[in-house]
Motif scaffolding. Sequence first.
Motif, short mmCIF file in Angstrom:
data_model
loop_
_atom_site.label_atom_id
_atom_site.label_comp_id
_atom_site.label_asym_id
_atom_site.label_seq_id
_atom_site.Cartn_x
_atom_site.Cartn_y
_atom_site.Cartn_z
N LEU A 94 48.49 55.18 41.91
CA LEU A 94 48.41 54.35 40.71
C LEU A 94 49.64 53.45 40.59
CD1 LEU A 94 46.88 56.83 38.12
CD2 LEU A 94 45.77 54.85 39.16
N ASP A 95 50.82 53.99 40.95
CA ASP A 95 52.03 53.16 40.93
C ASP A 95 51.90 52.00 41.90
OD1 ASP A 95 53.21 54.76 39.03
OD2 ASP A 95 54.39 55.93 40.47
N GLU A 96 51.40 52.30 43.10
CA GLU A 96 51.23 51.25 44.11
C GLU A 96 50.19 50.24 43.67
OE1 GLU A 96 49.81 50.85 48.78
OE2 GLU A 96 50.49 52.79 48.00
N LEU A 97 49.10 50.74 43.08
CA LEU A 97 48.05 49.85 42.59
C LEU A 97 48.58 48.95 41.48
CD1 LEU A 97 45.07 49.02 42.64
CD2 LEU A 97 44.61 50.86 41.00
N ASP A 98 49.42 49.50 40.61
CA ASP A 98 49.99 48.71 39.53
C ASP A 98 50.87 47.59 40.09
OD1 ASP A 98 50.49 48.38 36.60
OD2 ASP A 98 52.55 48.75 37.23
N ARG A 99 51.65 47.90 41.13
CA ARG A 99 52.48 46.86 41.75
C ARG A 99 51.62 45.77 42.37
NH1 ARG A 99 55.49 51.43 43.35
NH2 ARG A 99 54.47 51.46 45.38
N GLU A 100 50.55 46.18 43.06
CA GLU A 100 49.66 45.20 43.68
C GLU A 100 49.01 44.31 42.62
OE1 GLU A 100 46.91 47.46 45.95
OE2 GLU A 100 48.36 48.00 47.52
N LEU A 101 48.60 44.91 41.51
CA LEU A 101 47.97 44.13 40.45
C LEU A 101 48.97 43.17 39.82
CD1 LEU A 101 45.77 46.87 38.72
CD2 LEU A 101 44.98 44.95 40.11
N ALA A 102 50.22 43.62 39.66
CA ALA A 102 51.25 42.74 39.11
C ALA A 102 51.48 41.54 40.03
CB ALA A 102 52.56 43.52 38.91
N GLU A 103 51.48 41.80 41.35
CA GLU A 103 51.65 40.70 42.31
C GLU A 103 50.46 39.75 42.24
OE1 GLU A 103 52.11 42.62 46.04
OE2 GLU A 103 54.16 43.34 45.63
N GLN A 104 49.25 40.30 42.09
CA GLN A 104 48.07 39.44 41.96
C GLN A 104 48.14 38.59 40.70
OE1 GLN A 104 44.34 41.58 42.35
NE2 GLN A 104 45.15 42.86 43.99
N ILE A 105 48.60 39.19 39.61
CA ILE A 105 48.73 38.44 38.36
C ILE A 105 49.73 37.30 38.52
CG2 ILE A 105 49.56 38.58 35.97
CD1 ILE A 105 48.35 41.41 35.88
N ASP A 106 50.87 37.60 39.15
CA ASP A 106 51.87 36.56 39.39
C ASP A 106 51.29 35.43 40.24
OD1 ASP A 106 53.73 37.97 37.94
OD2 ASP A 106 54.70 38.86 39.68
N ARG A 107 50.53 35.81 41.27
CA ARG A 107 49.92 34.81 42.14
C ARG A 107 48.90 33.97 41.38
NH1 ARG A 107 48.85 37.99 45.74
NH2 ARG A 107 46.66 38.48 45.35
N LEU A 108 48.13 34.60 40.52
CA LEU A 108 47.15 33.87 39.73
C LEU A 108 47.82 32.94 38.72
CD1 LEU A 108 44.50 36.68 39.09
CD2 LEU A 108 44.24 34.68 40.56
N VAL A 109 48.93 33.40 38.15
CA VAL A 109 49.67 32.55 37.22
C VAL A 109 50.16 31.30 37.94
CG1 VAL A 109 51.78 32.38 35.84
CG2 VAL A 109 50.32 34.38 35.61
N ARG A 110 50.70 31.50 39.14
CA ARG A 110 51.18 30.35 39.92
C ARG A 110 50.02 29.42 40.28
NH1 ARG A 110 54.27 34.47 42.34
NH2 ARG A 110 52.86 34.55 44.14
N GLN A 111 48.87 30.00 40.61
CA GLN A 111 47.71 29.18 40.93
C GLN A 111 47.28 28.36 39.72
OE1 GLN A 111 45.36 32.55 42.91
NE2 GLN A 111 44.55 30.75 43.93
N ARG A 112 47.30 28.97 38.55
CA ARG A 112 46.93 28.23 37.34
C ARG A 112 47.92 27.11 37.06
NH1 ARG A 112 45.44 30.91 32.00
NH2 ARG A 112 44.46 28.85 31.81
N GLU A 113 49.19 27.35 37.33
CA GLU A 113 50.18 26.30 37.13
C GLU A 113 49.92 25.12 38.06
OE1 GLU A 113 53.80 28.38 37.80
OE2 GLU A 113 53.93 29.18 35.74
N VAL A 114 49.56 25.42 39.30
CA VAL A 114 49.24 24.35 40.26
C VAL A 114 48.00 23.59 39.80
CG1 VAL A 114 48.47 23.86 42.61
CG2 VAL A 114 50.34 25.48 42.22
N VAL A 115 46.97 24.33 39.36
CA VAL A 115 45.74 23.69 38.87
C VAL A 115 46.05 22.79 37.68
CG1 VAL A 115 43.53 24.12 37.73
CG2 VAL A 115 44.18 25.47 39.73
#
Length: 278
Positions: A94-115
Amino acid sequence: MRSADLARLAGVTVRALRHYHQVGVLAEPPRAGNGYRRYDVHDLVRVLRIRRLAALGIPLERMPALLDDGADDAHGQAGAEAGAEAGASAARLLDELDRELAEQIDRLVRQREVVAHLRAHRAAPDLPPELAPAAAAFAAASGSPELVRVDRDQAVLVSHLVGEEGAQHLAEVFRRLSAHDVLSVLAPLSVRFARLDADTDDAEVDEVVDGFVEVFGPVVAELATTEAPPGFDRAAVFLAEHSADVLGARQREVLARLQERLERVAASPGRAGPGAAP
């Protein structure tokens, strides 16, 4: 119950059940005399647990450690130790999954900024975002849809070839060329360039070359004081190949003469005017 009954109750497809069997997260039950698999309520619980883990983003291959958590052996010291280890393993996952999800959220935030950046400049979504403002300005000022497509394709090509190291330098070149005072002169020149064809006389070609030198010369002279990052020489080769395929003979002649004139300007940055390289 049959596979169709289990699938309906669990909210999955029969095909999903077969996949669970193949990857080993759901044991195949015995078959009845008619050849159909016979599932029971324990299989239903197992599939519901699989669905719950999948909803969290846990891949199927990592589920057995969570599904087979030693609960059946929970009596006695060995069972307690197995249960504790299973709990610790689940916590780590669950700790590892939480880190992966946080990274995905950061990536999605950056994608939205580019869009948002591309939308703000009404730029094509396949453009490098750092070049979007300038490319949008070029497109708005151009009188030729064909040249807009050429500019877009070449911007994508050059941006890739110069890489991250050259991205800032390239963005600065585009920014200066899209400045209002430069663009106001460049726009009508681009229209004239787009109209060049086999019937264009030499005088028109000379004027277009001189006009481009007058626009690009000061920018080239200023940038000549800083060394271009690696990758620009290779980009120039591919740009020439691309231009040879999409531009007419007179247009290619203008580019060849322009390149020669600008190379002289870069060699003597103090002489950037139209008479710098006769």
